[in-house]
Design an enzyme around this catalytic site. Sequence first.
Site, PDB file in Angstrom:
ATOM      1  N   LYS A   1      -7.183   2.902  -3.304  1.00  0.00           N
ATOM      2  CA  LYS A   1      -7.514   2.983  -1.878  1.00  0.00           C
ATOM      3  C   LYS A   1      -7.771   4.439  -1.516  1.00  0.00           C
ATOM      4  O   LYS A   1      -7.088   5.335  -2.008  1.00  0.00           O
ATOM      5  CB  LYS A   1      -6.349   2.391  -1.065  1.00  0.00           C
ATOM      6  CG  LYS A   1      -6.495   2.482   0.445  1.00  0.00           C
ATOM      7  CD  LYS A   1      -5.294   1.808   1.124  1.00  0.00           C
ATOM      8  CE  LYS A   1      -5.241   2.079   2.612  1.00  0.00           C
ATOM      9  NZ  LYS A   1      -4.064   1.459   3.258  1.00  0.00           N
TER      10      LYS A   1
ATOM     11  N   LYS B   1     -10.408  -0.227  -2.171  1.00  0.00           N
ATOM     12  CA  LYS B   1     -10.235  -0.351  -0.720  1.00  0.00           C
ATOM     13  C   LYS B   1     -10.619   0.945  -0.036  1.00  0.00           C
ATOM     14  O   LYS B   1     -10.111   2.019  -0.366  1.00  0.00           O
ATOM     15  CB  LYS B   1      -8.787  -0.716  -0.378  1.00  0.00           C
ATOM     16  CG  LYS B   1      -8.521  -0.825   1.134  1.00  0.00           C
ATOM     17  CD  LYS B   1      -7.098  -1.303   1.417  1.00  0.00           C
ATOM     18  CE  LYS B   1      -6.758  -1.251   2.901  1.00  0.00           C
ATOM     19  NZ  LYS B   1      -5.370  -1.720   3.178  1.00  0.00           N
TER      20      LYS B   1
ATOM     21  N   ASP C   1       0.850  -1.191   0.000  1.00  0.00           N
ATOM     22  CA  ASP C   1       0.000   0.000   0.000  1.00  0.00           C
ATOM     23  C   ASP C   1       0.887   1.243   0.000  1.00  0.00           C
ATOM     24  O   ASP C   1       1.619   1.476   0.965  1.00  0.00           O
ATOM     25  CB  ASP C   1      -0.896   0.024   1.241  1.00  0.00           C
ATOM     26  CG  ASP C   1      -1.946  -1.084   1.262  1.00  0.00           C
ATOM     27  OD1 ASP C   1      -1.652  -2.196   0.766  1.00  0.00           O
ATOM     28  OD2 ASP C   1      -3.040  -0.857   1.810  1.00  0.00           O
TER      29      ASP C   1
END
Length: 294
Positions: A203, A239, A140
């Site tokens: 995300k 996400k 991430d």
Amino acid sequence: MSDKYNQAIEASKVITDDTAVAAIVAKILDEHIAGNKNTDVYKFLFNTIDLTTLKATDSQQSVADFTERVNAFDEEHPELPNVAAICVYPNFAQVVRAVLEVSKVDIACVAGGFPSSQTFPEIKVAETALAVEGGADEIDIVLNVGSFLDGDYEGVCDEIQEIKHSCRDARLKVILETGALKTAANIKAASVLSLYSGADFLKTSTGKEYPGASLEAAYVMCQCIKEYYESTGTMVGFKAAGGVATTNDAVAYYTIVKEVLGEKWLTNEYFRIGASRLANNLLSDILGTETKFF
């Protein structure tokens, strides 16, 4: 300026009127959220959680203990699906890899100068490579928001592509930090650039400095993912992270994903929620009694 980056953004038909986005989101929830408030959905959502510890006090021992709780959950609740992944700082990938006994739970690491993305590009690439070498299945990173807001789209994309290359077989989640981007127009542009730079997931947020996930940001991001899929045939995940703490919060994001992207995305391969508090709240609603397992 009509370079390929601006052309890609301009070619997107995703809505960027903030008032209109808010109205669409309100309508989706008004019509559909009630039907998603049931135990089957709660169990599914539990299985989408990236169970996260990103504290200054994290240590080898605390991360090992954190991982052992995931192992214990598998033993104590074999009737329930486990979380999707354990998310830690990159220096703890090896700890999780050594302790984790549950084969279906992935190891996710933040990298690339998380949470600010403010360090040398060479450091971002090296940190990513070290995390993958240590056992990370997923990385991430935070989009370089400063460069994005300066309009340096080429620099933003080059950096994502370099980090993606250093991921090897690990999947790359690009955090847009939507609370800093603020507008639907910025969120669309950042989504398009990230998608065309090789992101495997979009995300919302780090949950650190800026406001976390919002349903409006999620809607715009999911529309960009849908448009990208329709033009390339490539499925990219979504996400939500940053402040997604209650069962109701989680169901709201589920509802947006279901209505915009459809059933194909309702798997933890393509839908995740980054959370530390959500797991216990979902468990409490699944089991029908207040539970503090994690």
